[in-house]
Design a protein around this motif. Sequence first.
Motif, mmCIF file in Angstrom:
data_model
loop_
_atom_site.group_PDB
_atom_site.id
_atom_site.type_symbol
_atom_site.label_atom_id
_atom_site.label_comp_id
_atom_site.label_asym_id
_atom_site.label_seq_id
_atom_site.Cartn_x
_atom_site.Cartn_y
_atom_site.Cartn_z
ATOM 1 N N TYR B 73 46.696 -81.244 -46.585
ATOM 2 C CA TYR B 73 47.663 -81.824 -45.818
ATOM 3 C C TYR B 73 48.960 -80.936 -45.375
ATOM 4 O O TYR B 73 49.891 -81.603 -44.922
ATOM 5 C CB TYR B 73 48.053 -83.173 -46.670
ATOM 6 N N SER B 78 43.442 -80.321 -37.999
ATOM 7 C CA SER B 78 42.639 -81.783 -38.183
ATOM 8 C C SER B 78 41.185 -81.568 -38.227
ATOM 9 O O SER B 78 40.658 -80.563 -37.801
ATOM 10 C CB SER B 78 43.039 -82.652 -36.830
ATOM 11 N N PHE B 87 38.004 -94.853 -42.067
ATOM 12 C CA PHE B 87 38.331 -95.840 -43.081
ATOM 13 C C PHE B 87 37.628 -96.973 -42.691
ATOM 14 O O PHE B 87 38.265 -97.678 -41.877
ATOM 15 C CB PHE B 87 39.948 -95.617 -43.330
ATOM 16 N N LYS B 90 40.029 -100.004 -42.459
ATOM 17 C CA LYS B 90 41.141 -100.209 -41.819
ATOM 18 C C LYS B 90 41.018 -100.493 -40.377
ATOM 19 O O LYS B 90 39.850 -100.053 -40.047
ATOM 20 C CB LYS B 90 42.240 -98.783 -41.864
ATOM 21 N N PHE B 98 46.937 -93.188 -38.947
ATOM 22 C CA PHE B 98 47.087 -92.730 -40.383
ATOM 23 C C PHE B 98 47.813 -91.290 -40.580
ATOM 24 O O PHE B 98 48.831 -91.218 -41.245
ATOM 25 C CB PHE B 98 45.648 -92.498 -40.688
ATOM 26 N N GLY B 99 47.103 -90.660 -39.599
ATOM 27 C CA GLY B 99 48.085 -89.176 -39.749
ATOM 28 C C GLY B 99 49.503 -89.106 -39.113
ATOM 29 O O GLY B 99 50.289 -88.191 -39.511
ATOM 30 N N LYS B 101 51.704 -91.907 -39.811
ATOM 31 C CA LYS B 101 52.160 -92.250 -40.885
ATOM 32 C C LYS B 101 52.670 -91.176 -41.767
ATOM 33 O O LYS B 101 53.690 -91.383 -42.401
ATOM 34 C CB LYS B 101 51.345 -93.380 -41.682
ATOM 35 N N TYR B 102 51.386 -90.165 -42.226
ATOM 36 C CA TYR B 102 51.870 -89.118 -42.972
ATOM 37 C C TYR B 102 52.533 -87.785 -42.147
ATOM 38 O O TYR B 102 52.908 -87.022 -42.983
ATOM 39 C CB TYR B 102 50.645 -89.041 -43.745
ATOM 40 N N ARG B 146 41.883 -89.966 -33.452
ATOM 41 C CA ARG B 146 42.665 -89.903 -35.040
ATOM 42 C C ARG B 146 42.944 -88.525 -35.153
ATOM 43 O O ARG B 146 44.003 -88.278 -35.726
ATOM 44 C CB ARG B 146 41.657 -90.620 -36.023
ATOM 45 N N ALA B 147 42.104 -87.572 -34.876
ATOM 46 C CA ALA B 147 42.240 -86.575 -35.167
ATOM 47 C C ALA B 147 43.089 -85.588 -34.170
ATOM 48 O O ALA B 147 43.846 -84.825 -34.484
ATOM 49 C CB ALA B 147 40.784 -85.422 -35.030
ATOM 50 N N VAL B 150 47.631 -86.342 -33.902
ATOM 51 C CA VAL B 150 48.735 -85.715 -34.731
ATOM 52 C C VAL B 150 49.310 -84.323 -33.980
ATOM 53 O O VAL B 150 49.553 -83.729 -34.519
ATOM 54 C CB VAL B 150 48.446 -85.522 -36.015
#
Lengths: 302, 358
Positions: B73, B78, B87, B90, B98-99, B101-102, B146-147, B150
Amino acid sequence: MVTEIKQSFLPAVIGWFQKKPIFRILFLVGPVGLWLGVFLLLPLLALLLYSFWTHGPGGAVIPVLTLENYTRFFTTAIYPRILLRSFNVGLQTTLLCLILAYPVAYYLANRRRDSTTLVFLLLVPFWTSYLIRIFSWMLILMEKGVINSTLLKLGLIDEPLRLLFTPLAVIIGMTYSGLPFMILPIYAVLQGIDRDLVQAAKSLGANNLQAFREVTLPLSLPGVMAGCVIVFIQGAGNFLAPAILGGTGADLMANVIANRFLQTFNWPFGSALAIIFLVAMLGFLVIVNRFIALEDIYGPNK
Amino acid sequence: MIDVELTNVTKRFGKVVAVDDISLKVKRGEFLTLLGPSGCGKTTTMRMIAGLEKPTTGVIHIREKDITFAPPYQRDASLMFQNYALFPHKTVFDNVAFGLKYGRVPKEERRKLVNEALELVHLPGIESRYPRQLSGGQQQRVALARALVVHPAVLLLDEPLSNLDRKLRERMQVELKQIQEQVGVTFIFVTHDQQEALTLSDRIAVMNQGVIEQMGTPLEIYEKPRSRFVAEFVGQSNLFEGRVIDRKDSEVVFNTTGGLTLRLSASGGATAQAGTAMHLRAERVQLCLEEPESKTQNVIPAVIERALFAGNMIQYLLRLPGGETLLATQPSTGEAPLAHDVMVWATFSPEDCLLLRG
């Protein structure tokens, strides 16, 4: 001749089963259905009937319909209190089991090596009867038992703690016996979670704790729920642990019901207590199931 | 500008050396493929870049930052998994977000970025669905979104297309390449599919037994394989064992163990000094029913052993006089394949013959 019969007999039977789904169902679940019908459903119906009959002198059951058994439960403060205590003790046991079991299940599921042997060890206590295991807790908890003598020797206490014959002892005993039933379903579910999901979460920036909270924990909830339901039912409905480890004030519903049947010989009232307890448990589980709808974890069906 | 750099990276699992002292540099915006059979170390290499494995020795840099032992992390990389690893609990939106958010992207911005990412993979309007309500191809795109959302320095793809059926896979290859060019993110792609590697990559690193056998553009890998392994793993090859018996200015003469004498162009592939094998692509062989009159080509008589019709081409297995076999693919012309036992002449140019060492 014999082989001829065999050859013509088997396909005919199989074909027969395949043509009529109802026969197939009967064949598969019929035996167990019969068993449960005769030995569970019928006695339950008998209980239901008894609960509306009248208690006579000398333990006689008079087949005269009455609601007295039920009104007695709700008008005598002690009975609702014991029902509440059963739920309370069941919930405390469940919570304690969950707290203790989850880390163990997590460890077993995430070991690099195969956990089959360790999981097998969890089942070893079942080789001994439940009664004996509960009795052995007496030896641990009693005044001169393992815990008190150890604490005394270490000088941590001056006089023995009163552990045995307390509500705490009941919860300790039931938590002990409930642990495997909590660990196993959680372990099974944790083991089935795709490791890539946790790694995906980490590669997207979540640290270990965040990845656990976002992925592992929610996905393990079906196992947690299964374990909780089993442990709760065993706890709230437990008879032996309160009878042996509990004091006078630690009786749960099962003890009261047994007492009505075996000591005061009031079968109608005992039946009514059993029915009330059964309905209360079912109602509670239905509400819990509504509240935590497991299917929501994976989204709606289609 | 170098995005990813591996320096003498080795990974041992107990006594097994999975990755053996490899070094490589990946330029910004490059599409690099790690190609090799299962167990060659390509996935382990990728997982070390992602931070899912720690190298035994060696150093890994992403954008000049030493991240050899940094947790996943804390890396600007990615990962896209073979089984997508969406997930399941979700929604598509929460998966893609997700990415973010973090990555500490404010909530208001997330929606915009997620929508952009889903548009990039041609899947707008499915934010509220769950992964299991999507087809395999859609899950794939969501995983890509998703990848990419970010904006990582490098996107690592672990055989992402291998679970798709052929038609969909070919379409996704084109799309993946387009998306990569559009966003300009460095891709490190792991696959065992040589065709996929040739189609997609800017450069290919062919791996075998933990080492990089050869690194180069798809054309270099295909036309100038440097080892037997690369020659045989990529494309359809013929390998003749034998030795060089004569060497002139423009030509090398090679004798196969089966007794054939073949001519190789010295300027072409015969630069290796002491070759013990000769390599020839199956599609560079021409088959004629009558003996061609050519002084410059290699011409060998052969007998058809087997013919496989594959639609756009026909693959022949030929038996040569010395007992050796020759694989020859011919474009499909609409006529029936040549039958078993038919005598033909196999013709190929000295330019297409390549001498291999070892």
